[in-house]
Design an enzyme around this catalytic site. Sequence first.
Site, PDB file in Angstrom:
ATOM      1  N   GLU A  18       0.858  -1.195   0.000  1.00  0.00           N
ATOM      2  CA  GLU A  18       0.000   0.000   0.000  1.00  0.00           C
ATOM      3  C   GLU A  18       0.898   1.251   0.000  1.00  0.00           C
ATOM      4  OE1 GLU A  18      -1.543   0.752   3.962  1.00  0.00           O
ATOM      5  OE2 GLU A  18      -3.338   1.746   3.180  1.00  0.00           O
TER       6      GLU A  18
ATOM      7  N   ASN B 154       0.351  -1.254   5.283  1.00  0.00           N
ATOM      8  CA  ASN B 154       1.260  -0.537   6.188  1.00  0.00           C
ATOM      9  C   ASN B 154       0.616  -0.669   7.565  1.00  0.00           C
ATOM     10  OD1 ASN B 154       3.302   1.667   4.768  1.00  0.00           O
ATOM     11  ND2 ASN B 154       1.498   1.297   3.507  1.00  0.00           N
TER      12      ASN B 154
ATOM     13  N   GLU C  43      -5.957   8.617   7.972  1.00  0.00           N
ATOM     14  CA  GLU C  43      -6.526   8.200   6.674  1.00  0.00           C
ATOM     15  C   GLU C  43      -7.925   8.758   6.477  1.00  0.00           C
ATOM     16  OE1 GLU C  43      -5.828   4.403   4.793  1.00  0.00           O
ATOM     17  OE2 GLU C  43      -4.731   3.793   6.586  1.00  0.00           O
TER      18      GLU C  43
ATOM     19  N   LYS D  53      -9.428   2.115  -1.763  1.00  0.00           N
ATOM     20  CA  LYS D  53      -9.628   1.557  -0.413  1.00  0.00           C
ATOM     21  C   LYS D  53     -10.954   1.995   0.196  1.00  0.00           C
ATOM     22  CE  LYS D  53      -7.004   1.225   3.954  1.00  0.00           C
ATOM     23  NZ  LYS D  53      -5.704   1.612   4.572  1.00  0.00           N
TER      24      LYS D  53
ATOM     25  N   CYS E  53      -4.794  -2.948   2.771  1.00  0.00           N
ATOM     26  CA  CYS E  53      -4.487  -2.900   4.207  1.00  0.00           C
ATOM     27  C   CYS E  53      -5.665  -3.226   5.114  1.00  0.00           C
ATOM     28  CB  CYS E  53      -3.842  -1.577   4.575  1.00  0.00           C
ATOM     29  SG  CYS E  53      -3.022  -1.724   6.184  1.00  0.00           S
TER      30      CYS E  53
ATOM     31  N   ASN F  51      -6.978   6.290  -1.630  1.00  0.00           N
ATOM     32  CA  ASN F  51      -5.896   5.347  -1.358  1.00  0.00           C
ATOM     33  C   ASN F  51      -6.131   4.183  -2.324  1.00  0.00           C
ATOM     34  OD1 ASN F  51      -4.114   3.476  -0.320  1.00  0.00           O
ATOM     35  ND2 ASN F  51      -4.572   3.942   1.816  1.00  0.00           N
TER      36      ASN F  51
HETATM   37  N1  CDV Z   1      -2.877   1.287   6.659  1.00  0.00           N
HETATM   38  C1  CDV Z   1      -3.798   0.656   7.405  1.00  0.00           C
HETATM   39  O1  CDV Z   1      -4.924   0.491   6.987  1.00  0.00           O
HETATM   40  N2  CDV Z   1      -3.391   0.249   8.632  1.00  0.00           N
HETATM   41  C2  CDV Z   1      -4.282  -0.376   9.575  1.00  0.00           C
HETATM   42  C3  CDV Z   1      -3.879  -0.073  10.991  1.00  0.00           C
HETATM   43  C4  CDV Z   1      -4.056   1.356  11.316  1.00  0.00           C
HETATM   44  C5  CDV Z   1      -4.721  -0.863  11.977  1.00  0.00           C
HETATM   45  C6  CDV Z   1      -4.333  -1.894   9.407  1.00  0.00           C
HETATM   46  O2  CDV Z   1      -5.437  -2.441   9.437  1.00  0.00           O
HETATM   47  O3  CDV Z   1      -3.285  -2.534   9.326  1.00  0.00           O
END
Ligand code: CDV
Length: 311
Positions: A47, A197, A146, A127, A172, A110
């Site tokens: 990501e 991430n 975010e 996203k 993510c 995103n």
């Molecule tokens: N980049 C993300 O979406 N990170 C989230 C963290 C913040 C919980 C994840 O679900 O990994």
Amino acid sequence: MPRILTVAAAQLGPIQRADDRGSAVARMCALLRQAGANGCDLVVFPELALTTFFPRWFMEDQAEVDSFFERAMPAPETQPLFDLAKELAIGFYLGFAELVEEEGRLRHFNTSILVDKTGAIVLKYRKIHLPGHAEHEPWRAFQHLEKRYFEVGNLNWPVTRSLGGVLGMAICNDRRWPETYRVMGLQGVEMVLIGYNTPRHNPPAPEHDRLSEFHNHLAMQAGAYQNGTWVVGAAKCGVEEGCEMIGASAIIAPTGQIVAQALTQDDELVIARCDLDLCASYKETTFNFARHRQPDQYGLITARAGAIPPD
Ligand code: CDV
């Protein structure tokens, strides 16, 4: 003939704020070359793979925020990735911050794209599950903004026939939600590509920190098994601007088993030969959706977001 897709999760170590896109692209090109030498068909990058994970900072200057976004894909800095992938005949997934004029206004997403072996963008995803918060919360060790910097994605979860299979994408936090996989499962997805991430420290719930890698795999393994699909998770990880993010990039079979996993928190290629036909025995038996699902009973899932317990 089994349908084998040789896939690499191209985990990236940290990208610091001072690192420009050119250095990130050069690292990704090095991983692409390794992937080519190992006969890979597809490489999954993380990501927001072109810059540091900027939602960790509260920024009031929109021009500063926008400096982390891409206005075109490919652009001069990212073109070398497209050129090399085409030369090596490798498809790839790339996550990036997308700034686009749509519906008469500037919009921030995103985003991830799937590029096929000819260098053509064949699928785009924005996203949907944006974690974190929208306002500055100075009590946190670092921010997770975010919800401030991105809009919720508006493309649903599309899948496409490419590279000999049915491929879909998520980003993510999406990987923690069963709906993500099921919407693609209902379109026959055979491989879900996910970049992430994930800071180890969760400011609102530090008691979860020691379970970060477990929860990462738990969610992706469940999504794979319950939908009879391969899942490929690629991290950006290591200590970025003082914030540790987990690695544990993994390739997961429709059995729910992890077949390959990262050992470092740095640039690393995780490779597996994935037999897409392995999906069928799960899709046709235990998770034969047409035969066993009861959508009439699932109304609450789309009607309600938050839980309402009984009085
Ligand atoms: N980049 C993300 O979406 N990170 C989230 C963290 C913040 C919980 C994840 O679900 O990994």
